[in-house]
Design a protein around this motif. Structure first.
Motif, PDB file in Angstrom:
ATOM      1  N   ASP A 269       0.831  -1.205   0.000  1.00 25.41           N
ATOM      2  CA  ASP A 269       0.000   0.000   0.000  1.00 25.41           C
ATOM      3  C   ASP A 269       0.862   1.249   0.000  1.00 25.41           C
ATOM      4  N   HIS A 270       2.011   1.143   0.643  1.00 20.83           N
ATOM      5  CA  HIS A 270       2.895   2.278   0.894  1.00 20.83           C
ATOM      6  C   HIS A 270       4.329   1.755   0.864  1.00 20.83           C
ATOM      7  N   VAL A 271       5.248   2.532   0.293  1.00 23.09           N
ATOM      8  CA  VAL A 271       6.661   2.154   0.293  1.00 23.09           C
ATOM      9  C   VAL A 271       7.440   3.247   1.019  1.00 23.09           C
ATOM     10  N   ALA A 272       8.167   2.851   2.056  1.00 21.51           N
ATOM     11  CA  ALA A 272       8.982   3.777   2.852  1.00 21.51           C
ATOM     12  C   ALA A 272      10.393   3.786   2.280  1.00 21.51           C
ATOM     13  N   LEU A 273      10.805   4.894   1.714  1.00 14.84           N
ATOM     14  CA  LEU A 273      12.047   4.980   0.952  1.00 14.84           C
ATOM     15  C   LEU A 273      13.176   5.535   1.818  1.00 14.84           C
ATOM     16  N   GLN A 274      14.255   4.773   1.885  1.00 21.09           N
ATOM     17  CA  GLN A 274      15.434   5.194   2.638  1.00 21.09           C
ATOM     18  C   GLN A 274      16.539   5.543   1.641  1.00 21.09           C
ATOM     19  N   VAL A 275      16.858   6.813   1.530  1.00 20.73           N
ATOM     20  CA  VAL A 275      17.899   7.253   0.606  1.00 20.73           C
ATOM     21  C   VAL A 275      19.263   7.048   1.257  1.00 20.73           C
ATOM     22  N   ILE A 276      20.100   6.249   0.591  1.00 21.36           N
ATOM     23  CA  ILE A 276      21.451   5.966   1.077  1.00 21.36           C
ATOM     24  C   ILE A 276      22.416   6.890   0.355  1.00 21.36           C
ATOM     25  N   ASP A 277      23.092   7.722   1.115  1.00 24.38           N
ATOM     26  CA  ASP A 277      24.003   8.723   0.559  1.00 24.38           C
ATOM     27  C   ASP A 277      25.435   8.274   0.807  1.00 24.38           C
ATOM     28  N   ASP A 278      26.170   7.977  -0.249  1.00 25.13           N
ATOM     29  CA  ASP A 278      27.542   7.480  -0.128  1.00 25.13           C
ATOM     30  C   ASP A 278      28.408   8.473   0.645  1.00 25.13           C
ATOM     31  N   GLY A 279      29.046   7.978   1.691  1.00 28.25           N
ATOM     32  CA  GLY A 279      29.971   8.811   2.457  1.00 28.25           C
ATOM     33  C   GLY A 279      29.331   9.626   3.559  1.00 28.25           C
ATOM     34  N   ALA A 280      27.982   9.711   3.583  1.00 30.04           N
ATOM     35  CA  ALA A 280      27.311  10.504   4.617  1.00 30.04           C
ATOM     36  C   ALA A 280      27.176   9.691   5.893  1.00 30.04           C
ATOM     37  N   ALA A 281      27.106  10.372   7.007  1.00 29.66           N
ATOM     38  CA  ALA A 281      26.886   9.696   8.283  1.00 29.66           C
ATOM     39  C   ALA A 281      25.514   9.043   8.293  1.00 29.66           C
ATOM     40  N   GLY A 282      25.375   8.004   9.115  1.00 27.31           N
ATOM     41  CA  GLY A 282      24.129   7.255   9.146  1.00 27.31           C
ATOM     42  C   GLY A 282      22.930   8.078   9.556  1.00 27.31           C
ATOM     43  N   ASP A 283      23.161   9.137  10.357  1.00 27.79           N
ATOM     44  CA  ASP A 283      22.051   9.970  10.804  1.00 27.79           C
ATOM     45  C   ASP A 283      21.932  11.259  10.004  1.00 27.79           C
ATOM     46  N   ALA A 284      22.564  11.296   8.832  1.00 33.22           N
ATOM     47  CA  ALA A 284      22.481  12.489   7.979  1.00 33.22           C
ATOM     48  C   ALA A 284      21.073  12.648   7.419  1.00 33.22           C
ATOM     49  N   LEU A 285      20.772  13.857   7.006  1.00 32.51           N
ATOM     50  CA  LEU A 285      19.479  14.147   6.378  1.00 32.51           C
ATOM     51  C   LEU A 285      19.732  14.454   4.901  1.00 32.51           C
ATOM     52  N   PRO A 286      19.580  13.470   4.015  1.00 32.51           N
ATOM     53  CA  PRO A 286      19.886  13.663   2.593  1.00 32.51           C
ATOM     54  C   PRO A 286      18.773  14.426   1.866  1.00 32.51           C
ATOM     55  N   ARG A 287      18.667  15.692   2.176  1.00 29.37           N
ATOM     56  CA  ARG A 287      17.515  16.459   1.710  1.00 29.37           C
ATOM     57  C   ARG A 287      17.472  16.587   0.188  1.00 29.37           C
ATOM     58  N   GLU A 288      18.619  16.767  -0.434  1.00 34.22           N
ATOM     59  CA  GLU A 288      18.621  16.853  -1.891  1.00 34.22           C
ATOM     60  C   GLU A 288      18.192  15.523  -2.501  1.00 34.22           C
ATOM     61  N   GLY A 289      18.628  14.427  -1.897  1.00 31.72           N
ATOM     62  CA  GLY A 289      18.190  13.116  -2.360  1.00 31.72           C
ATOM     63  C   GLY A 289      16.692  12.943  -2.225  1.00 31.72           C
ATOM     64  N   TRP A 290      16.124  13.402  -1.123  1.00 29.83           N
ATOM     65  CA  TRP A 290      14.677  13.307  -0.951  1.00 29.83           C
ATOM     66  C   TRP A 290      13.939  14.135  -2.002  1.00 29.83           C
ATOM     67  N   ARG A 291      14.514  15.277  -2.336  1.00 27.57           N
ATOM     68  CA  ARG A 291      13.872  16.091  -3.381  1.00 27.57           C
ATOM     69  C   ARG A 291      13.911  15.383  -4.731  1.00 27.57           C
ATOM     70  N   ARG A 292      15.016  14.743  -5.020  1.00 26.64           N
ATOM     71  CA  ARG A 292      15.140  14.003  -6.278  1.00 26.64           C
ATOM     72  C   ARG A 292      14.172  12.828  -6.316  1.00 26.64           C
ATOM     73  N   VAL A 293      14.029  12.140  -5.198  1.00 27.24           N
ATOM     74  CA  VAL A 293      13.098  11.023  -5.147  1.00 27.24           C
ATOM     75  C   VAL A 293      11.669  11.516  -5.339  1.00 27.24           C
ATOM     76  N   ALA A 294      11.319  12.617  -4.679  1.00 24.63           N
ATOM     77  CA  ALA A 294       9.969  13.168  -4.849  1.00 24.63           C
ATOM     78  C   ALA A 294       9.694  13.514  -6.302  1.00 24.63           C
ATOM     79  N   ALA A 295      10.707  14.070  -6.992  1.00 23.93           N
ATOM     80  CA  ALA A 295      10.534  14.440  -8.390  1.00 23.93           C
ATOM     81  C   ALA A 295      10.330  13.226  -9.273  1.00 23.93           C
ATOM     82  N   LEU A 296      11.084  12.162  -9.045  1.00 20.13           N
ATOM     83  CA  LEU A 296      10.946  10.979  -9.914  1.00 20.13           C
ATOM     84  C   LEU A 296       9.644  10.223  -9.645  1.00 20.13           C
ATOM     85  N   LEU A 297       9.090  10.379  -8.436  1.00 19.76           N
ATOM     86  CA  LEU A 297       7.830   9.736  -8.139  1.00 19.76           C
ATOM     87  C   LEU A 297       6.637  10.547  -8.618  1.00 19.76           C
ATOM     88  N   GLY A 298       6.895  11.846  -8.817  1.00 21.34           N
ATOM     89  CA  GLY A 298       5.788  12.737  -9.209  1.00 21.34           C
ATOM     90  C   GLY A 298       5.309  12.544 -10.607  1.00 21.34           C
TER      91      GLY A 298
END
Length: 286
Positions: A257-286
């Motif tokens: 029903d719903h897919v929870a997407l975890q953006v993995i950012d190479d080299g970023a810390a595990g608790d980073a907030l990959p905001r640009e990645g989230w924007r890109r994902v939103a665009a490709l899903l739109g």
């Protein structure tokens, strides 16, 4: 049992939880942007508690905030029920309690996980936490049936579309099925798989996941050296926009029903907030 309003897509991130009051403003800003981007839910990765949802819910108007996933060994049922009641009174219908039994290597008190989950749900029932406002991190058949009978559905982590199809069959048509899917915004196969292997190594040491992979038809050889290409490509969505969108669609086609997407950012810390990645994902899903 009515499904929680999570929408078709959400974001899963360890970075969305924090004990640091200084980050409260940042998390509020991020949550507001994710809502504006069109995501229906955010999943607070790691063993999060109800309190971690508060700043995100207060900063948004319709976003569902869920724990993804709260360990039953780390948070007592009575405390969880008290915090849930307070949050529900202040913001009705906005929170979804995700629960899991974690792993023997991570939980000191780990024992008879299925029986422990049943007892935890009994305690939540007695304290007035509705079954329709909780989901279980179910991988195997018994926990999936428990998700169907004692919760609103399931939030499986690190799974494939084939597992999603099996989960949908076990749950039936009604319950929520919200699998997590890891996304790597990289088109080069070598770089993408190298990033995936670095991330997957932690999970390949946890039998709950490796046993699930074996049940799904992977071999022990697939679980060595950071994971075979076959395994990596099954549990990570990488590539260009069309390829990633196609992988997400596979989960929906399998019954999610719903897919929870975890953006993995190479080299970023595990608790980073990959905001640009989230924007890109939103665009490709739109």
């Amino acid at each position: 049992m009515a499904k929680q309003n999570t929408g078709r897509y959400g974001i899963w991130s360890i970075g969305l939880r924090s004990e640091d009051p200084a980050r409260r403003g940042e998390l509020a800003e991020v949550a507001a942007e994710l809502e504006e981007l069109g995501f229906g839910a955010v999943w607070l990765g790691g063993s999060t508690g109800v309190r971690h949802a508060v700043p995100l819910i207060e900063a948004t108007t319709r976003l569902t905030v869920a724990t993804g996933i709260q360990s039953i060994w780390q948070y007592e049922a009575g405390d969880t029920a008290t915090e849930y009641a307070a949050l529900e009174a202040a913001h009705p219908g906005r929170f979804l309690l995700g629960l899991g039994v974690s792993h023997a290597k991570l939980a000191d008190r780990y024992r008879r996980p299925y029986a422990a989950m049943v007892a935890y749900l009994d305690a939540l029932d007695a304290a007035g936490v509705p079954a329709e406002r909780r989901v279980l991190a179910a991988l195997g058949p018994k926990m999936l049936r428990l998700s169907r009978d004692r919760a609103a559905g399931s939030h499986p982590y690190l799974v494939t579309p084939e597992h999603t199809a099996e989960a949908r069959e076990a749950l039936g048509d009604g319950p929520l099925l919200a699998p997590e899917l890891k996304v790597i915004l990289e088109t080069d196969p070598t770089r993408a798989r190298t990033t995936a292997r670095a991330h997957l190594s932690f999970y390949l040491d946890l039998p709950n996941y490796t046993n699930t992979f074996l049940r799904l038809g992977f071999t022990k050889a697939d679980l060595t050296d950071g994971g075979s290409d076959r395994l990596i490509d099954a549990v990570y969505a990488w590539g260009d926009e069309n390829r990633i969108r196609g992988r997400v669609d596979e989960f929906h086609a399998a019954g999610a029903d719903h897919v929870a997407l975890q953006v993995i950012d190479d080299g970023a810390a595990g608790d980073a907030l990959p905001r640009e990645g989230w924007r890109r994902v939103a665009a490709l899903l739109g």
